[in-house]
Design a protein around this motif. Structure first.
Motif, PDB file in Angstrom:
ATOM      1  N   GLU A   6      -4.928   3.486   1.499  1.00 31.28           N
ATOM      2  CA  GLU A   6      -4.914   2.196   0.816  1.00 31.28           C
ATOM      3  C   GLU A   6      -4.888   1.048   1.833  1.00 31.28           C
ATOM      4  OE1 GLU A   6      -1.845   1.791  -2.125  1.00 31.28           O
ATOM      5  OE2 GLU A   6      -2.718   3.333  -3.403  1.00 31.28           O
ATOM      6  N   GLU A   7      -4.116   1.210   2.909  1.00 31.85           N
ATOM      7  CA  GLU A   7      -4.086   0.192   3.961  1.00 31.85           C
ATOM      8  C   GLU A   7      -5.477   0.006   4.563  1.00 31.85           C
ATOM      9  OE1 GLU A   7      -1.160   0.199   7.045  1.00 31.85           O
ATOM     10  OE2 GLU A   7       0.377   0.939   5.690  1.00 31.85           O
ATOM     11  N   CYS A  54       0.845  -1.202   0.000  1.00 31.49           N
ATOM     12  CA  CYS A  54       0.000   0.000   0.000  1.00 31.49           C
ATOM     13  C   CYS A  54       0.879   1.250   0.000  1.00 31.49           C
ATOM     14  CB  CYS A  54      -0.913   0.002   1.223  1.00 31.49           C
ATOM     15  SG  CYS A  54      -2.106  -1.348   1.204  1.00 31.49           S
TER      16      CYS A  54
END
Length: 89
Positions: free
Chosen positions: A52-53, A47
């Motif tokens: 995104e994580e 990520c």
């Protein structure tokens, strides 16, 4: 050590410790600690941002808690590099 598939990306070498970390994170609704092996094994290191994580974490949370995927089968499919076909099947 992780192997390489034909696309050049690393395939994870999964451990049950990684699975335990992922499941614990999902059950407690907490992102994985930076030293967790699950960060590597389940793609969190790929990520590019915290957002995104969080999206990836939400995906795993949905698969495990909402859609009730079997965690051992999910773990096996991911370890074989076949997560997408497993989820779609």
């Amino acid at each position: 050590m992780a192997g390489k598939d034909v696309s050049g990306s690393s395939k994870p070498t999964l451990t049950t410790l990684s699975l335990d970390h992922l499941v614990n994170g999902v059950e407690t609704n907490r992102l994985l600690p930076h030293n967790s092996p699950a960060r590597v094994d389940y793609g969190f290191k790929n990520c590019k941002s915290e957002e995104e994580e969080e999206e990836l974490f939400l995906l795993y949370t949905t698969l495990i808690q909402v859609l009730k995927f079997d965690i051992n089968q999910l773990h096996a499919a991911f370890g074989q590099g076949k997560l997408v076909p497993f989820v779609e099947g």
